[in-house]
Design an enzyme around this catalytic site. Structure first.
Site, mmCIF file in Angstrom:
data_model
loop_
_atom_site.group_PDB
_atom_site.id
_atom_site.type_symbol
_atom_site.label_atom_id
_atom_site.label_comp_id
_atom_site.label_asym_id
_atom_site.label_seq_id
_atom_site.Cartn_x
_atom_site.Cartn_y
_atom_site.Cartn_z
ATOM 1 N N ARG A 169 0.883 -1.175 0.000
ATOM 2 C CA ARG A 169 0.000 0.000 0.000
ATOM 3 C C ARG A 169 0.913 1.215 0.000
ATOM 4 O O ARG A 169 1.628 1.467 0.983
ATOM 5 C CB ARG A 169 -0.909 -0.011 1.230
ATOM 6 C CG ARG A 169 -1.524 1.348 1.495
ATOM 7 C CD ARG A 169 -2.635 1.322 2.490
ATOM 8 N NE ARG A 169 -3.812 0.694 1.921
ATOM 9 C CZ ARG A 169 -5.022 0.757 2.464
ATOM 10 N NH1 ARG A 169 -5.215 1.411 3.593
ATOM 11 N NH2 ARG A 169 -6.059 0.164 1.887
ATOM 12 N N HIS A 208 -7.270 0.991 -6.443
ATOM 13 C CA HIS A 208 -7.467 0.055 -5.329
ATOM 14 C C HIS A 208 -8.130 -1.208 -5.894
ATOM 15 O O HIS A 208 -9.308 -1.480 -5.625
ATOM 16 C CB HIS A 208 -8.344 0.735 -4.272
ATOM 17 C CG HIS A 208 -8.291 0.107 -2.911
ATOM 18 N ND1 HIS A 208 -7.509 -0.991 -2.605
ATOM 19 C CD2 HIS A 208 -8.955 0.432 -1.755
ATOM 20 C CE1 HIS A 208 -7.685 -1.310 -1.328
ATOM 21 N NE2 HIS A 208 -8.552 -0.471 -0.802
ATOM 22 N N GLN A 241 -10.025 -3.884 -3.667
ATOM 23 C CA GLN A 241 -11.305 -3.380 -3.176
ATOM 24 C C GLN A 241 -12.400 -3.612 -4.216
ATOM 25 O O GLN A 241 -13.479 -4.130 -3.899
ATOM 26 C CB GLN A 241 -11.181 -1.879 -2.872
ATOM 27 C CG GLN A 241 -12.468 -1.251 -2.376
ATOM 28 C CD GLN A 241 -12.833 -1.721 -0.984
ATOM 29 O OE1 GLN A 241 -12.031 -1.611 -0.074
ATOM 30 N NE2 GLN A 241 -14.032 -2.256 -0.816
ATOM 31 N N ASP A 272 -17.247 7.267 -1.035
ATOM 32 C CA ASP A 272 -15.952 7.142 -0.350
ATOM 33 C C ASP A 272 -15.661 8.502 0.290
ATOM 34 O O ASP A 272 -16.345 9.496 -0.003
ATOM 35 C CB ASP A 272 -14.872 6.752 -1.384
ATOM 36 C CG ASP A 272 -13.507 6.476 -0.756
ATOM 37 O OD1 ASP A 272 -13.429 6.314 0.475
ATOM 38 O OD2 ASP A 272 -12.507 6.448 -1.506
ATOM 39 N N CYS A 324 -16.257 1.709 0.611
ATOM 40 C CA CYS A 324 -15.076 0.874 0.850
ATOM 41 C C CYS A 324 -14.638 0.931 2.311
ATOM 42 O O CYS A 324 -13.934 0.040 2.772
ATOM 43 C CB CYS A 324 -13.949 1.313 -0.076
ATOM 44 S SG CYS A 324 -13.534 3.063 0.082
ATOM 45 N N ARG A 374 -13.341 -8.606 1.402
ATOM 46 C CA ARG A 374 -11.943 -8.278 1.068
ATOM 47 C C ARG A 374 -11.078 -9.519 1.285
ATOM 48 O O ARG A 374 -10.257 -9.884 0.444
ATOM 49 C CB ARG A 374 -11.434 -7.128 1.952
ATOM 50 C CG ARG A 374 -12.005 -5.751 1.603
ATOM 51 C CD ARG A 374 -11.497 -5.247 0.266
ATOM 52 N NE ARG A 374 -10.042 -5.170 0.219
ATOM 53 C CZ ARG A 374 -9.293 -4.193 0.748
ATOM 54 N NH1 ARG A 374 -9.873 -3.165 1.312
ATOM 55 N NH2 ARG A 374 -7.965 -4.220 0.661
#
Ligand code: CP
Ligand code: NVA
Length: 305
Positions: free
Chosen positions: A103, A130, A133, A222, A262, A290
Site C-alpha cells: 500500500r 485500489h 477493493q 468514499d 469501501c 476483502r
C-alpha cells in the site's frame, strides 16, 4: 496470467470470473473450518506506507488461514523510495517471501516494485487505484444484488482511486457507471477516456448526484479526502456540499438499490448515519469479502488454484 495484480484490468474477464468463483469456493471452506492450507511454508510481505484496518487484517488473516505467515512492514520499517529504492526492496523481499503486497502513495513506485520483484506483487491501494477493493465489491454485488450484468453503479463523491478502479473494471465487465463529483474533483481524464473508448460500458461524469442515482442498483461513496489529502478536508467540505449520501438521495435510486462504501467512512460527511445503518447497506459484507476475494487473488497468482 500476469505475474502481478496492480490494476483490475491486469486480468481478462475470464480470469476475473474464475477468481470470483474461487473466492466463493474458498469462502465456503473457511466458513466450514475445513483443513485447507495451500500456503503452508509460504510467507507474504506486506508493505504499508499508509494506515489500514481492512487491508492489513484481511491480508494477514487470510494468508494465515490458508496456512502461511504474513509479515507487516509499516512506514517506519520500509520507507520504499526514501530509505531504499523500490528496485532494491523488490529484490531483497523476493529472496525471503513468496509474495509481496504493498500500500503506497505514488503508483509509479508499485509498478517499479513489481518490475524488479521475482515474486507476485499485489496492489493494496495507491493514490491511483485500489483493485482488491473493487474485486471484493463485485463479489459482494454478485452475492447481494444477485447478478453482474445490467448493473447501474452510481458513485457519489471524490473522483479518486476507487473511481479509477471502477473505470478500469468497466473495460472488462459491461457496466453503467456514473460518477457524480464536484467540478474540481473529477477522476483522471486519461483513465476516463480509456474506459469510454473501450466501448464496453457506459461511463459518465456528472456534477449532479440526483442525476447519477436515477435507476441505480448500487449507490457507492468514499471519503471526500483520501489518505495523503486529509489536510484538504476543511476546504473540500465546502466544495462537496450536496454530495452526502442521504436517505433522500437513496430514495431517488431503484427501490432495491444497495449502499456501498469501501470504508473507513466519515459519517455525517459523505454519508449519513441513517444510510450506514439502513438495511440496504452492505458495507460490512463488502469489508468481509476483502479477505475472501484476496485469498482467491493470492491463490491464482501463486498458481495454487
Ligand atoms: N477499504 C480499505 O482499504 O480499508 P483500509 O484503509 O482500512 O485498509
Ligand atoms: N480513497 C480512500 C480509500 C481508502 C480505503 C483513500 O485512498 O484514502
Amino acid at each position: 496470467m500476469n505475474k502481478d495484480f496492480l490494476h483490475v484490468d491486469d486480468w481478462t474477464r475470464d480470469e476475473m470470473m474464475a477468481a470470483l468463483d474461487l473466492a466463493v469456493e474458498v469462502k465456503k471452506k473457511l466458513k466450514n473450518r475445513e483443513a485447507y492450507t495451500p500456503f503452508k511454508n509460504h510467507s507474504l510481505a506486506m508493505i504499508f506506507a499508509k494506515p489500514s484496518a481492512r487491508t492489513r487484517v484481511s491480508f494477514e488473516t487470510g494468508f494465515s488461514r490458508l496456512g502461511g505467515h504474513a509479515i507487516y512492514l509499516g512506514p517506519a520499517d520500509i520507507d520504499v523510495g526514501v530509505r531504499e529504492p523500490a528496485r532494491d526492496v523488490a529484490r531483497v523481499l523476493s529472496g525471503y517471501n513468496d509474495m509481496i503486497m504493498a500500500r503506497l502513495f505514488d503508483h509509479a513506485i508499485i509498478v517499479e516494485l513489481a518490475r524488479f520483484a521475482s515474486v507476485p506483487v499485489i496492489n493494496g491501494l495507491t493514490d491511483y487505484n485500489h483493485p482488491c477493493q473493487i474485486m471484493a465489491d463485485i463479489l459482494t454485488i454478485k452475492e447481494h444484488v444477485g447478478r453482474l450484468h445490467d448493473l447501474k453503479i452510481a458513485y457519489i463523491g471524490d473522483g479518486n482511486n476507487i473511481v479509477h478502479s471502477w473505470l478500469r473494471l468497466s473495460t472488462r465487465l459491461p457496466l453503467h457507471f456514473t460518477c457524480a463529483c464536484p467540478p474540481n474533483y473529477p477522476p483522471d481524464p486519461v483513465t476516463f477516456e480509456i474506459a469510454k473508448q473501450a466501448g464496453l460500458s457506459t461511463v459518465e461524469v456528472t456534477h449532479d448526484p440526483l442525476v447519477a442515482v436515477k435507476d441505480a442498483d448500487v449507490v457507492y461513496t468514499d471519503v471526500w479526502a483520501s489518505m495523503g489529502k486529509k489536510h484538504e478536508l476543511e476546504e473540500r467540505k465546502r466544495h462537496f456540499k450536496g454530495f452526502t449520501v442521504t436517505p433522500k438521495l437513496m430514495s431517488a435510486a431503484k427501490s432495491s438499490a444497495v449502499f456501498m462504501h469501501c470504508l473507513p467512512a466519515q459519517r455525517g460527511l459523505e454519508v449519513t448515519d441513517e444510510v450506514m445503518e439502513s438495511p440496504g447497506a452492505i458495507i460490512f459484507q463488502q469489508a468481509e469479502n476483502r479477505m475472501h476475494m484476496q485469498n482467491a487473488i493470492m491463490l491464482k497468482l501463486a498458481g495454487k488454484a
